[in-house]
Design a protein around this motif. Structure first.
Motif, PDB file in Angstrom:
ATOM      1  N   GLU A 239       0.827  -1.206   0.000  1.00 21.48           N
ATOM      2  CA  GLU A 239       0.000   0.000   0.000  1.00 21.48           C
ATOM      3  C   GLU A 239       0.864   1.259   0.000  1.00 21.48           C
ATOM      4  O   GLU A 239       0.549   2.246  -0.681  1.00 21.48           O
ATOM      5  CB  GLU A 239      -0.914  -0.019   1.229  1.00 21.48           C
ATOM      6  CG  GLU A 239      -1.901   1.143   1.277  1.00 21.48           C
ATOM      7  CD  GLU A 239      -2.812   1.072   2.481  1.00 21.48           C
ATOM      8  OE1 GLU A 239      -3.626   1.998   2.669  1.00 21.48           O
ATOM      9  OE2 GLU A 239      -2.708   0.083   3.252  1.00 21.48           O
ATOM     10  N   MET A 240       1.967   1.215   0.745  1.00 21.22           N
ATOM     11  CA  MET A 240       2.858   2.369   0.796  1.00 21.22           C
ATOM     12  C   MET A 240       3.465   2.660  -0.579  1.00 21.22           C
ATOM     13  O   MET A 240       3.447   3.797  -1.057  1.00 21.22           O
ATOM     14  CB  MET A 240       3.976   2.111   1.814  1.00 21.22           C
ATOM     15  CG  MET A 240       5.000   3.243   1.921  1.00 21.22           C
ATOM     16  SD  MET A 240       6.388   2.820   2.988  1.00 21.22           S
ATOM     17  CE  MET A 240       7.203   1.568   1.990  1.00 21.22           C
ATOM     18  N   GLU A 242       2.341   1.697  -3.453  1.00 16.24           N
ATOM     19  CA  GLU A 242       1.288   2.051  -4.408  1.00 16.24           C
ATOM     20  C   GLU A 242       0.904   3.518  -4.264  1.00 16.24           C
ATOM     21  O   GLU A 242       0.656   4.207  -5.266  1.00 16.24           O
ATOM     22  CB  GLU A 242       0.078   1.151  -4.205  1.00 16.24           C
ATOM     23  CG  GLU A 242      -0.952   1.259  -5.317  1.00 16.24           C
ATOM     24  CD  GLU A 242      -2.026   0.206  -5.218  1.00 16.24           C
ATOM     25  OE1 GLU A 242      -2.840   0.102  -6.154  1.00 16.24           O
ATOM     26  OE2 GLU A 242      -2.053  -0.531  -4.200  1.00 16.24           O
ATOM     27  N   ASN A 243       0.868   4.009  -3.044  1.00 19.54           N
ATOM     28  CA  ASN A 243       0.582   5.428  -2.831  1.00 19.54           C
ATOM     29  C   ASN A 243       1.699   6.312  -3.389  1.00 19.54           C
ATOM     30  O   ASN A 243       1.451   7.451  -3.802  1.00 19.54           O
ATOM     31  CB  ASN A 243       0.394   5.712  -1.342  1.00 19.54           C
ATOM     32  CG  ASN A 243      -0.856   5.056  -0.785  1.00 19.54           C
ATOM     33  OD1 ASN A 243      -1.812   4.798  -1.526  1.00 19.54           O
ATOM     34  ND2 ASN A 243      -0.865   4.763   0.516  1.00 19.54           N
ATOM     35  N   MET A 244       2.909   5.776  -3.403  1.00 28.59           N
ATOM     36  CA  MET A 244       4.042   6.528  -3.958  1.00 28.59           C
ATOM     37  C   MET A 244       4.072   6.460  -5.481  1.00 28.59           C
ATOM     38  O   MET A 244       4.830   7.192  -6.120  1.00 28.59           O
ATOM     39  CB  MET A 244       5.357   5.974  -3.400  1.00 28.59           C
ATOM     40  CG  MET A 244       5.524   6.181  -1.900  1.00 28.59           C
ATOM     41  SD  MET A 244       6.940   5.279  -1.226  1.00 28.59           S
ATOM     42  CE  MET A 244       8.268   5.934  -2.193  1.00 28.59           C
ATOM     43  N   GLY A 245       3.277   5.579  -6.075  1.00 27.91           N
ATOM     44  CA  GLY A 245       3.234   5.454  -7.526  1.00 27.91           C
ATOM     45  C   GLY A 245       4.277   4.513  -8.102  1.00 27.91           C
ATOM     46  O   GLY A 245       4.439   4.444  -9.326  1.00 27.91           O
ATOM     47  N   ARG A 248       1.705  -1.077  -8.847  1.00 28.09           N
ATOM     48  CA  ARG A 248       0.252  -1.166  -8.971  1.00 28.09           C
ATOM     49  C   ARG A 248      -0.170  -2.505  -8.371  1.00 28.09           C
ATOM     50  O   ARG A 248       0.599  -3.468  -8.378  1.00 28.09           O
ATOM     51  CB  ARG A 248      -0.192  -1.100 -10.436  1.00 28.09           C
ATOM     52  CG  ARG A 248       0.235   0.156 -11.178  1.00 28.09           C
ATOM     53  CD  ARG A 248      -0.129   0.040 -12.657  1.00 28.09           C
ATOM     54  NE  ARG A 248       0.431   1.136 -13.433  1.00 28.09           N
ATOM     55  CZ  ARG A 248      -0.180   2.293 -13.641  1.00 28.09           C
ATOM     56  NH1 ARG A 248      -1.392   2.505 -13.138  1.00 28.09           N
ATOM     57  NH2 ARG A 248       0.393   3.236 -14.368  1.00 28.09           N
ATOM     58  N   TYR A 264       0.988  -7.802  -7.448  1.00 29.03           N
ATOM     59  CA  TYR A 264       1.666  -6.514  -7.575  1.00 29.03           C
ATOM     60  C   TYR A 264       2.420  -6.440  -8.903  1.00 29.03           C
ATOM     61  O   TYR A 264       2.989  -7.438  -9.373  1.00 29.03           O
ATOM     62  CB  TYR A 264       2.638  -6.305  -6.412  1.00 29.03           C
ATOM     63  CG  TYR A 264       1.957  -6.204  -5.067  1.00 29.03           C
ATOM     64  CD1 TYR A 264       1.296  -5.040  -4.696  1.00 29.03           C
ATOM     65  CD2 TYR A 264       1.969  -7.276  -4.176  1.00 29.03           C
ATOM     66  CE1 TYR A 264       0.662  -4.943  -3.454  1.00 29.03           C
ATOM     67  CE2 TYR A 264       1.343  -7.194  -2.941  1.00 29.03           C
ATOM     68  CZ  TYR A 264       0.694  -6.021  -2.595  1.00 29.03           C
ATOM     69  OH  TYR A 264       0.057  -5.931  -1.372  1.00 29.03           O
ATOM     70  N   SER A 267       4.959  -0.090 -11.885  1.00 29.05           N
ATOM     71  CA  SER A 267       4.206   0.925 -12.631  1.00 29.05           C
ATOM     72  C   SER A 267       4.766   1.139 -14.030  1.00 29.05           C
ATOM     73  O   SER A 267       4.026   1.509 -14.952  1.00 29.05           O
ATOM     74  CB  SER A 267       4.213   2.252 -11.862  1.00 29.05           C
ATOM     75  OG  SER A 267       3.557   2.111 -10.624  1.00 29.05           O
TER      76      SER A 267
END
Length: 283
Positions: A239-240, A242-245, A248, A264, A267
């Motif tokens: 989640e961390m 993914e929030n940073m981009g 995915r 996972y 990106s």
């Protein structure tokens, strides 16, 4: 020794002009002239009469002018240069390879012989052990060729065959690069997948697994099993990132009837292709 013969040698030596770099014993025989088998005896006689200077070193003689001989005491032996028969670097490599060759000779000596269908188990073990030793020899050759690129591979191979002509055919069966008509370059050994360091953090380890998986991605449970990371910890790290981009995530299945699970993806590979029913489309 007859006096007449000695006087003939004295007369011939009086007209000799020995160069400063000297003659070999054979060269002295050609200049005198005399038969090469008698040259050393004549040279020793003329040396005692101080008409020439015979320098002996490691069994090799060389004739120098008498003027180069010191006036008192035993003359210092002048170096007798002999061209090396084999490159000293190659000779050192052969010394390193001898234990491997010795093991192979011992293994060949244990061959029970007989027909091809007799003692098959013992023959198979010996054949496997010989292949292992041949691989070890090839590793030595690769290391040597990498350390000494100026020495051609053909020279290395010729030295091995010259030193061990009875064992090298066995090596060539599993290592064709060391055969008599082998390639000019030793093929590099394929490298396996690099192992992740134990010093990596959970975050670094997880990113490494996701990136290594490529566009197909990797399931959360696979990361947990490979990296020895708790499942809830994998979810938090995912989640961390993914929030940073950086990555995915998607809830997908890899088969028609399989259960859905978190997967996972990096990106940089774009959005994962998800088909009907949540099945991941493998590209």
């Amino acid at each position: 020794m007859r006096r007449k013969v000695m006087s003939e040698w004295d007369a011939k030596a009086a007209f000799l002009t020995v160069p400063d770099d000297g003659w070999s014993v054979v060269g002295f025989a050609n200049a005198l002239p005399c038969h090469p088998s008698e040259a050393e005896t004549i040279a020793r006689y003329l040396h005692r009469k101080k008409l020439i200077w015979l320098s002996m070193r490691a069994g090799h003689g060389r004739v120098f002018p008498a003027a180069m001989r010191p006036g008192r005491g035993r003359p210092k032996a002048r170096g007798v240069e002999q061209p090396p028969m084999i490159d000293p670097t190659l000779a050192g490599f052969l010394t390193q390879a001898h234990p491997t060759f010795l093991k192979m000779r011992l293994l060949l000596g244990r061959d029970p012989g007989g027909a091809w269908n007799e003692n098959q188990a013992a023959k198979a073990e010996i054949k496997f052990a010989l292949a292992v030793e041949a691989t070890n020899l090839m590793t030595l050759c690769r290391t040597f060729a990498k350390k000494h690129p100026a020495i051609p591979v053909a020279a290395l191979r010729d030295a091995l065959w010259l030193d061990r002509p009875r064992t090298m055919p066995v090596v060539a069966e599993t290592q064709p690069d060391l055969a008599m008509a082998g390639s000019e370059q030793i093929v590099e050994q394929p490298k396996g997948r690099q192992r992740l360091s134990r010093n990596l953090t959970d975050e670094e380890r997880m990113v490494a697994y996701i990136e290594a998986a490529g566009a197909q991605g990797i399931a959360a449970y696979e990361i947990a099993n490979k990296g020895k990371i708790a499942r809830d910890r994998v979810a938090i790290i995912g989640e961390m990132f993914e929030n940073m981009g950086m990555i995915r995530s998607a809830l997908v299945r890899t088969s028609d009837r399989g259960r859905k699970g978190t997967r996972y993806f990096m990106s940089k590979f774009g959005e994962p292709l998800i088909g009907e029913g949540g099945r991941l489309v493998m590209v």
